[in-house]
Design an enzyme around this catalytic site. Structure first.
Site, PDB file in Angstrom:
ATOM      1  N   HIS A  53       0.469  -1.270   0.127  1.00  0.00           N
ATOM      2  CA  HIS A  53      -0.394  -0.132  -0.248  1.00  0.00           C
ATOM      3  C   HIS A  53       1.248   1.047  -0.174  1.00  0.00           C
ATOM      4  O   HIS A  53       2.283   1.106  -0.240  1.00  0.00           O
ATOM      5  CB  HIS A  53      -1.146   0.479   1.164  1.00  0.00           C
ATOM      6  CG  HIS A  53      -2.166  -1.460   1.107  1.00  0.00           C
ATOM      7  ND1 HIS A  53      -2.744  -0.950   1.979  1.00  0.00           N
ATOM      8  CD2 HIS A  53      -2.299  -2.076   0.121  1.00  0.00           C
ATOM      9  CE1 HIS A  53      -4.518  -1.769   1.675  1.00  0.00           C
ATOM     10  NE2 HIS A  53      -3.428  -2.639   0.415  1.00  0.00           N
ATOM     11  N   GLU A  55       0.975   4.047   1.776  1.00  0.00           N
ATOM     12  CA  GLU A  55       1.053   4.747   2.938  1.00  0.00           C
ATOM     13  C   GLU A  55       3.092   2.974   3.622  1.00  0.00           C
ATOM     14  O   GLU A  55       3.349   3.739   3.964  1.00  0.00           O
ATOM     15  CB  GLU A  55       0.178   3.810   4.364  1.00  0.00           C
ATOM     16  CG  GLU A  55      -0.884   5.195   3.816  1.00  0.00           C
ATOM     17  CD  GLU A  55      -1.351   4.618   3.041  1.00  0.00           C
ATOM     18  OE1 GLU A  55      -1.421   3.867   2.079  1.00  0.00           O
ATOM     19  OE2 GLU A  55      -2.871   4.906   3.447  1.00  0.00           O
ATOM     20  N   CYS A  83      -6.169   1.684   5.946  1.00  0.00           N
ATOM     21  CA  CYS A  83      -6.731   0.757   5.784  1.00  0.00           C
ATOM     22  C   CYS A  83      -6.020  -0.169   7.497  1.00  0.00           C
ATOM     23  O   CYS A  83      -4.974   1.271   8.143  1.00  0.00           O
ATOM     24  CB  CYS A  83      -6.459  -0.093   4.899  1.00  0.00           C
ATOM     25  SG  CYS A  83      -4.799  -0.969   5.003  1.00  0.00           S
ATOM     26  N   CYS A  86      -2.099  -0.280   7.310  1.00  0.00           N
ATOM     27  CA  CYS A  86      -1.215   1.136   7.317  1.00  0.00           C
ATOM     28  C   CYS A  86      -1.796   1.567   8.426  1.00  0.00           C
ATOM     29  O   CYS A  86      -0.671   2.144   9.320  1.00  0.00           O
ATOM     30  CB  CYS A  86      -1.681   1.356   6.390  1.00  0.00           C
ATOM     31  SG  CYS A  86      -1.658   0.936   4.517  1.00  0.00           S
TER      32      CYS A  86
END
Lengths: 153, 153
Positions: A53, A55, A83, A86
């Site tokens: 992801h 991040e 999410c 993260c």
């Protein structure tokens, strides 16, 4: 640069990532003392890595660049609300503030939401859809936790 | 190999990781059709990457090796009960079962627990210690979510 300007850069990363058919529409950047120290985009489609992801990619790069796992002096700008993976990484990296633009509701509406995962990990272990099954350790074998305690305490 | 034997291997990875002064006492492995497809250890101390937990490293390697972000046909053996970051990644990778040996309570007792993070991410955003602050997107600029919808729907 202002919060709005940093956020606009994160959103542009997200836009370009999808426009160039490289991945999902998420971008993130990490700022320390007004300087950008790392950028990340959602690389899941390209790398097959479900942990890639935006991040996470930015956190990994920032920690590598700065030589520390402690980002408490940094700020994270994420184009979308993080999410739970993260957000947990954000805690492990000790951020104080995180800025985001798109909300979890907006993420759900385009099929990229993670509300289900938030709900699941908040449940007691025995109520979760993915089963966590305890296997008892052989007490006669080497004990990594005892070794850790011996080394660090 | 039995569940116990795979778990013993994960525990040995954890032990060696600490014995060799490379990192925290956690190991993980991923098995598909009875074959080990990836191994991971906690690399946080060595890499400075706070996301480099054993389960994450194993998931990344398995997905890279198998060329898919979907590990629903695999099983994960983690020496310690997963933290919320790793558990979220486990959901994102679609595992069905996860096996662990050391419990979250045992992790807390040697200073490596993540109960605080579990508690925090289960809270409503406004009650968390780390603040998530919304920055409104400029609606006149490119909209990555609209682009994603246009491409995928």
């Amino acid at each position: 640069m202002s919060h709005e300007e940093f956020m606009q850069l994160a959103i542009e990363l997200a836009y370009d990532n999808t426009k160039n058919k490289k991945g999902k529409p998420f971008g993130a950047l990490i700022v320390k003392n007004g300087e950008i120290v790392a950028k990340g985009v959602n690389d899941v489609l390209e790398t097959h890595d479900p942990t890639a992801h935006a991040e996470m990619q930015a956190i990994r790069k920032a920690c590598c660049t700065l030589g520390t796992a402690d980002l408490s002096e940094c700020e994270l700008y994420a184009s979308g609300e993080p999410c739970p993976m993260c957000l947990s990484a954000i805690y492990l990296a000790h951020f104080k503030n995180v800025y985001y633009a798109y909300t979890a509701d907006e993420e759900e509406k385009i099929g990229l939401g993670t509300k289900y995962v938030y709900q699941q990990i908040a449940l007691p272990m025995e109520e979760r859809d993915i089963k966590l099954i305890k296997i008892d350790r052989n007490p006669q074998k080497n004990d990594p936790f005892a070794l850790w305690k011996e080394i660090t305490y």
